[in-house]
Motif scaffolding. Structure first.
Motif, PDB file in Angstrom:
ATOM      1  N   VAL A 112       0.877  -1.170   0.000  1.00 29.68           N
ATOM      2  CA  VAL A 112       0.000   0.000   0.000  1.00 29.68           C
ATOM      3  C   VAL A 112       0.911   1.216   0.000  1.00 29.68           C
ATOM      4  O   VAL A 112       1.425   1.629   1.030  1.00 29.68           O
ATOM      5  N   CYS A 113       1.151   1.749  -1.185  1.00 25.44           N
ATOM      6  CA  CYS A 113       2.094   2.865  -1.322  1.00 25.44           C
ATOM      7  C   CYS A 113       1.319   4.168  -1.156  1.00 25.44           C
ATOM      8  O   CYS A 113       0.468   4.521  -1.988  1.00 25.44           O
ATOM      9  N   LEU A 114       1.607   4.902  -0.095  1.00 28.66           N
ATOM     10  CA  LEU A 114       0.795   6.052   0.285  1.00 28.66           C
ATOM     11  C   LEU A 114       1.138   7.325  -0.470  1.00 28.66           C
ATOM     12  O   LEU A 114       0.378   8.296  -0.394  1.00 28.66           O
ATOM     13  N   ASN A 115       2.260   7.372  -1.167  1.00 27.46           N
ATOM     14  CA  ASN A 115       2.619   8.608  -1.872  1.00 27.46           C
ATOM     15  C   ASN A 115       2.660   8.396  -3.386  1.00 27.46           C
ATOM     16  O   ASN A 115       3.382   9.100  -4.093  1.00 27.46           O
ATOM     17  N   ALA A 116       1.911   7.414  -3.883  1.00 27.82           N
ATOM     18  CA  ALA A 116       1.930   7.127  -5.323  1.00 27.82           C
ATOM     19  C   ALA A 116       0.585   7.394  -5.984  1.00 27.82           C
ATOM     20  O   ALA A 116       0.336   6.925  -7.099  1.00 27.82           O
ATOM     21  N   LYS A 117      -0.291   8.139  -5.307  1.00 26.92           N
ATOM     22  CA  LYS A 117      -1.594   8.413  -5.910  1.00 26.92           C
ATOM     23  C   LYS A 117      -1.489   9.401  -7.065  1.00 26.92           C
ATOM     24  O   LYS A 117      -2.365   9.482  -7.910  1.00 26.92           O
ATOM     25  N   ARG A 118      -0.445  10.183  -7.075  1.00 28.86           N
ATOM     26  CA  ARG A 118      -0.170  11.013  -8.239  1.00 28.86           C
ATOM     27  C   ARG A 118       1.324  11.005  -8.483  1.00 28.86           C
ATOM     28  O   ARG A 118       2.132  10.784  -7.568  1.00 28.86           O
ATOM     29  N   ILE A 119       1.705  11.219  -9.715  1.00 31.07           N
ATOM     30  CA  ILE A 119       3.106  11.174 -10.100  1.00 31.07           C
ATOM     31  C   ILE A 119       3.734  12.536  -9.849  1.00 31.07           C
ATOM     32  O   ILE A 119       3.120  13.583 -10.064  1.00 31.07           O
ATOM     33  N   SER A 120       4.958  12.526  -9.383  1.00 33.88           N
ATOM     34  CA  SER A 120       5.682  13.779  -9.178  1.00 33.88           C
ATOM     35  C   SER A 120       5.720  14.561 -10.483  1.00 33.88           C
ATOM     36  O   SER A 120       5.846  13.988 -11.573  1.00 33.88           O
ATOM     37  N   ASP A 121       5.592  15.913 -10.389  1.00 32.36           N
ATOM     38  CA  ASP A 121       5.507  16.735 -11.598  1.00 32.36           C
ATOM     39  C   ASP A 121       6.815  16.797 -12.371  1.00 32.36           C
ATOM     40  O   ASP A 121       6.888  17.387 -13.448  1.00 32.36           O
ATOM     41  N   GLY A 122       7.866  16.200 -11.832  1.00 33.57           N
ATOM     42  CA  GLY A 122       9.131  16.133 -12.564  1.00 33.57           C
ATOM     43  C   GLY A 122       9.989  17.373 -12.431  1.00 33.57           C
ATOM     44  O   GLY A 122      11.038  17.475 -13.067  1.00 33.57           O
ATOM     45  N   LEU A 167      -2.725  -9.248  15.376  1.00 34.86           N
ATOM     46  CA  LEU A 167      -1.397  -9.684  14.956  1.00 34.86           C
ATOM     47  C   LEU A 167      -1.247  -9.659  13.445  1.00 34.86           C
ATOM     48  O   LEU A 167      -0.303  -9.059  12.916  1.00 34.86           O
ATOM     49  N   HIS A 168      -2.157 -10.286  12.727  1.00 39.46           N
ATOM     50  CA  HIS A 168      -1.987 -10.380  11.284  1.00 39.46           C
ATOM     51  C   HIS A 168      -2.226  -9.056  10.589  1.00 39.46           C
ATOM     52  O   HIS A 168      -1.674  -8.811   9.514  1.00 39.46           O
ATOM     53  N   GLN A 169      -3.027  -8.195  11.190  1.00 34.24           N
ATOM     54  CA  GLN A 169      -3.146  -6.838  10.645  1.00 34.24           C
ATOM     55  C   GLN A 169      -1.836  -6.084  10.789  1.00 34.24           C
ATOM     56  O   GLN A 169      -1.418  -5.354   9.886  1.00 34.24           O
ATOM     57  N   ARG A 170      -1.171  -6.258  11.932  1.00 35.28           N
ATOM     58  CA  ARG A 170       0.125  -5.593  12.125  1.00 35.28           C
ATOM     59  C   ARG A 170       1.162  -6.140  11.148  1.00 35.28           C
ATOM     60  O   ARG A 170       1.970  -5.380  10.593  1.00 35.28           O
ATOM     61  N   LEU A 171       1.176  -7.472  10.965  1.00 42.89           N
ATOM     62  CA  LEU A 171       2.131  -8.063  10.012  1.00 42.89           C
ATOM     63  C   LEU A 171       1.944  -7.461   8.625  1.00 42.89           C
ATOM     64  O   LEU A 171       2.913  -7.096   7.953  1.00 42.89           O
ATOM     65  N   HIS A 172       0.696  -7.353   8.194  1.00 44.20           N
ATOM     66  CA  HIS A 172       0.436  -6.780   6.875  1.00 44.20           C
ATOM     67  C   HIS A 172       0.811  -5.310   6.836  1.00 44.20           C
ATOM     68  O   HIS A 172       1.423  -4.839   5.863  1.00 44.20           O
ATOM     69  N   PHE A 173       0.455  -4.551   7.850  1.00 45.16           N
ATOM     70  CA  PHE A 173       0.720  -3.114   7.862  1.00 45.16           C
ATOM     71  C   PHE A 173       2.215  -2.834   7.750  1.00 45.16           C
ATOM     72  O   PHE A 173       2.647  -2.055   6.888  1.00 45.16           O
ATOM     73  N   TYR A 174       3.025  -3.454   8.594  1.00 42.55           N
ATOM     74  CA  TYR A 174       4.452  -3.148   8.592  1.00 42.55           C
ATOM     75  C   TYR A 174       5.181  -3.752   7.396  1.00 42.55           C
ATOM     76  O   TYR A 174       6.227  -3.257   6.993  1.00 42.55           O
ATOM     77  N   ASN A 175       4.590  -4.789   6.798  1.00 47.56           N
ATOM     78  CA  ASN A 175       5.215  -5.385   5.615  1.00 47.56           C
ATOM     79  C   ASN A 175       4.931  -4.603   4.345  1.00 47.56           C
ATOM     80  O   ASN A 175       5.757  -4.616   3.420  1.00 47.56           O
ATOM     81  N   HIS A 176       3.780  -3.903   4.278  1.00 49.29           N
ATOM     82  CA  HIS A 176       3.350  -3.419   2.970  1.00 49.29           C
ATOM     83  C   HIS A 176       2.950  -1.956   2.893  1.00 49.29           C
ATOM     84  O   HIS A 176       2.828  -1.441   1.788  1.00 49.29           O
ATOM     85  N   VAL A 177       2.728  -1.277   3.968  1.00 50.97           N
ATOM     86  CA  VAL A 177       2.505   0.171   3.890  1.00 50.97           C
ATOM     87  C   VAL A 177       3.854   0.816   3.588  1.00 50.97           C
ATOM     88  O   VAL A 177       4.843   0.560   4.277  1.00 50.97           O
ATOM     89  N   SER A 178       3.910   1.647   2.553  1.00 53.06           N
ATOM     90  CA  SER A 178       5.225   2.079   2.062  1.00 53.06           C
ATOM     91  C   SER A 178       5.165   3.483   1.474  1.00 53.06           C
ATOM     92  O   SER A 178       4.098   4.039   1.222  1.00 53.06           O
ATOM     93  N   TYR A 179       6.364   4.038   1.259  1.00 51.23           N
ATOM     94  CA  TYR A 179       6.575   5.254   0.475  1.00 51.23           C
ATOM     95  C   TYR A 179       7.409   4.881  -0.752  1.00 51.23           C
ATOM     96  O   TYR A 179       8.266   3.991  -0.685  1.00 51.23           O
ATOM     97  N   LEU A 180       7.150   5.584  -1.847  1.00 48.08           N
ATOM     98  CA  LEU A 180       7.964   5.453  -3.049  1.00 48.08           C
ATOM     99  C   LEU A 180       9.043   6.526  -2.981  1.00 48.08           C
ATOM    100  O   LEU A 180       8.739   7.716  -3.034  1.00 48.08           O
ATOM    101  N   CYS A 181      10.294   6.113  -2.845  1.00 51.80           N
ATOM    102  CA  CYS A 181      11.414   7.052  -2.706  1.00 51.80           C
ATOM    103  C   CYS A 181      12.460   6.739  -3.774  1.00 51.80           C
ATOM    104  O   CYS A 181      12.962   5.613  -3.834  1.00 51.80           O
TER     105      CYS A 181
END
Length: 732
Positions: A403-413, A503-517
């Motif tokens: 779940v990439c939280l900063n990829a809803k729009r593309i950077s303007d370049g 527990l399994h919600q935490r496993l998913h959250f920390y495994n897949h919530v992300s930023y695109l850097c």
């Protein structure tokens, strides 16, 4: 390998395991290193093959004997000599008193002879340490673990890759200069010093401090119980400049060594004769066509207990999942008009386990699947914590989509310097934290945060992180950036997705919530374990976070700092406070964070046990999760903690450690949300500062949409809060 009987597990590496086996015909014991090369990363596979190549060229009584290797069913088996008295590290840990000079010199000479043999073949060991030196019951030492060894083209050649264990690194390695066999001599000097003092010659509260201590080359001298000649030999090994450091041949001519050589030579000759006799017993083909059975390779049915024990013991889960994926029908499905990608039913998996693994019942297969589910191998698509033999849908962890939280729009370049992006990111975090965190940074007003304009501005800005060039940041700036990104990503995820509660919600959250850097995704676990912890395993996990060849490894910190644990906040009440970290003050901030956490959370309680006064030391669960990061023993853990306590507590703790009159108790982790009552903040840019700015802070400027600059006030979250005394020594 039917001729062998497995005795027990000796150790585990990042991609394999070492087991002790006994040959049934004569009860001789051997070590077998087992690596599943079909599924392991290529770098580790190359490391093992390198070790085999090195071992095949060696033959010396003080070097672990190599008997052979073979590949069968994708498993590489390397058979080696077994040292029946553990490692030198364990020998030192068991000792109650300093080793005698006679014992130290005996080990020293044997290690010199082993290095003499290595260097005569132009081979560097490159990772000499007490854990890689093994001891027999005859008190003969064996130099082992050649995974990092390197063959040089000539005796004067220099290697250039930075490898080894930090406490034993030579100054030339710390300075990034080419090195040769003199680096092995330095490491040997560190080992001999450790045998005499039970401590490393060079130490530091963090990596930069350790590196500086090694480069400066100053260490505490040995006590007077050791002769001047032994001290001179250690001093020669630990000379800063490699050209002034003696070679192994030079050291063998030292007086303290010469006296021991005659006796050691006699013992070595006896050991060599015994080794030759043992080798003669193995002159016939060492391996038959059989194999050491594991549950999924066995043609015979095995119990669920055996499957679990073997899978957990040998860390075969990666191999296992690869096989399961070929047996279970993994595909996209639709349930109740909701699409679920790459999943399978519980009933399908149970049927596969019964038929392929030959389990006795479907209930046994269900129990096994639940065990794997608890270990994070698979999960319910709706985050249920229970596995069932039904049409409920499940998914392998490897098939999750982040779940990439900063990829809803593309950077303007637009072209912006990475340092500018990092500064803007930091300034926005300061505004958020000043407005919606309590004074210590321990609690968050999530409701007000979610409704604020500042948070919407922050969410909009995070897309700029897509274009940040991490390679252009300095080391300290990069560390600070990843710490700040971790803490911000937790807040961002909690507000947008909601906090995980099970527990399994935490496993998913920390495994897949992300930023695109910089064009790559960084989840919370990748930031913490893959980058900040140098790609170490997540506690209770079966594999490393980043696999070999992952380009994100370029940003991983090969040698990292345990103080980082006290800068990361997972959104719970047991976590350290949330703060903003800057590269130019990072070292001081990490020290303050560690001091604040230890002083607030370490409890010393006096008690009596069998009429003897002792001390219960209560420590947070974080130290239990990451035990290896702080020390191999309870005493080492408490010594690490002591440096961040006030003077009185430190003295008391060191005294009970010295008397071995303590017990460590781990406090249960509080997973409840770090939620604060509504703070109802005013507009941040108009609020007067509540505390004076830190000395290094200046007014920060942040670009606005109009292009003008807005002046941001200095933040209380730029530095750790003042150290507070913990509750000290209650009587019980």
């Amino acid at each position: 390998m039917e001729q062998f009987e497995k005795i027990r597990m000796l150790g585990r590496g990042s991609q394999g395991s070492v087991i002790l086996v006994k040959r049934k015909s004569d009860n001789l014991k051997y070590c077998i290193k087992r690596i599943f090369i079909d599924d392991t990363v290529s770098s580790y596979r190359a490391e093992v093959l390198n070790e085999i190549q090195i071992l095949s060229k060696l033959g010396h009584p003080n070097i672990t004997k190599y008997y052979g290797s073979f590949i069968e069913d994708g498993v590489l088996n390397v058979v080696m000599e077994y040292a029946d008295n553990g490692s030198l590290f364990q020998h030192i840990q068991r000792a109650r008193h300093p080793l005698s000079e006679a014992q130290i010199v005996k080990f020293f000479v044997q290690l010199l002879l082993a290095l003499q043999h290595l260097h005569s073949k132009n081979i560097l060991h490159r990772d000499i340490k007490t854990k890689n030196i093994f001891v027999t019951k005859r008190m003969q030492v064996k130099l082992g673990d050649f995974g990092l060894a390197k063959m040089l083209g000539s005796a004067s050649s220099f290697a250039q890759s930075a490898v080894g264990t930090p406490y034993y690194l030579s100054p030339e390695l710390c300075n990034g200069k080419p090195y040769n066999h003199k680096s092995d001599v330095w490491s040997l000097g560190c080992v001999v010093y450790e045998m005499a003092t039970f401590r490393h010659p060079f130490n530091g509260t963090n990596l930069p401090a350790l590196i500086m201590a090694i480069i400066e080359g100053q260490y505490r001298p040995l006590t007077q119980q050791y002769s001047l000649q032994l001290q001179e030999a250690i001093e020669a090994c630990l000379r800063k400049h490699p050209e002034q450091r003696p070679s192994v041949e030079d050291l063998l001519r030292f007086p303290v060594v010469q006296r021991e050589l005659l006796r050691v030579d006699a013992e070595t000759a006896l050991a060599a004769a015994e080794a030759t006799e043992a080798e003669a017993l193995c002159s016939h083909p060492f391996f038959s066509s059989g194999r050491l059975l594991t549950p999924l390779r066995s043609a015979q049915p095995v119990s669920c207990t055996a499957v679990l024990a073997e899978a957990e013991e040998d860390r075969e889960l990666e191999w296992l999942v690869a096989r399961l994926r070929t047996w279970v029908e993994v595909r996209d499905r639709v349930r109740r008009r909701v699409a679920y990608f790459k999943c399978f039913t519980g009933r399908e998996l149970v049927s596969v386990l019964v038929s392929k693994v030959a389990l006795e019942s479907r209930q046994e297969a269900t129990d096994l699947a639940q065990k794997w589910m608890d270990g994070g191998v698979l999960y319910h698509v709706d985050r249920s914590e229970d596995f069932s033999d039904s049409d409920e849908l499940f998914r392998f962890k490897d098939d999750e989509v982040s779940v990439c939280l900063n990829a809803k729009r593309i950077s303007d370049g637009s072209v912006r310097l990475s340092k500018d992006i990092e500064n803007t990111f930091t300034n926005l975090l300061i505004e958020l934290y000043d407005s919606f965190l309590t004074s210590r940074g321990s609690l968050v007003d999530y409701e007000s945060l979610a409704e604020s304009n500042i948070f919407r501005e922050f969410c909009s800005f995070t897309c700029e992180l897509q274009s940040v060039d991490l390679s252009s940041l300095s080391f300290n700036d990069k560390v600070a950036f990843f710490i700040n990104s971790f803490n911000a990503l937790v807040l961002h995820g909690f507000v947008v997705l909601g906090p995980p509660t099970r527990l399994h919600q935490r496993l998913h959250f920390y495994n897949h919530v992300s930023y695109l850097c910089g064009g790559q995704e960084y989840s919370l676990n990748i930031i913490e374990h893959g980058i900040l912890r140098g790609n170490q395993k997540i506690p209770n996990s079966y594999c490393r976070t980043l696999s070999d060849g992952d380009s994100r490894l370029e940003n991983a910190f090969v040698v990292w700092d345990p103080r980082l644990h006290f800068a990361l906040n997972r959104g719970t009440k047991s976590c350290p406070p949330i703060k903003v970290y800057r590269g130019d003050t990072l070292d001081d901030q990490l020290t303050e964070a560690a001091t604040d956490f230890c002083c607030r959370n370490i409890k010393l309680v006096r008690a009596k046990h069998e009429e003897k006064e002792s001390m219960f030391v209560e420590v947070p669960a974080l130290f239990e999760w990451y035990r290896a990061d702080f020390g191999d023993t309870d005493a080492q853990l408490l010594r690490w903690i002591s440096q961040y306590l006030d003077t009185t507590e430190k003295q008391v703790l060191l005294e009970v450690i010295e008397r071995d009159a303590f017990r460590v108790k781990y406090r249960e982790f509080d997973w409840s949300l770090n939620k604060a009552p509504s703070l109802q903040p005013a507009e941040p840019s108009r609020c007067p500062p509540k505390v004076h700015p830190p000395p290094s802070s200046v007014a920060d400027t942040t670009p606005t949409e109009s292009g003008t600059l807005r002046v941001g006030r200095p933040s209380r979250h730029l530095s750790a809060r003042p150290k507070q005394q913990s509750e000290f020594v209650r009587q019980e």
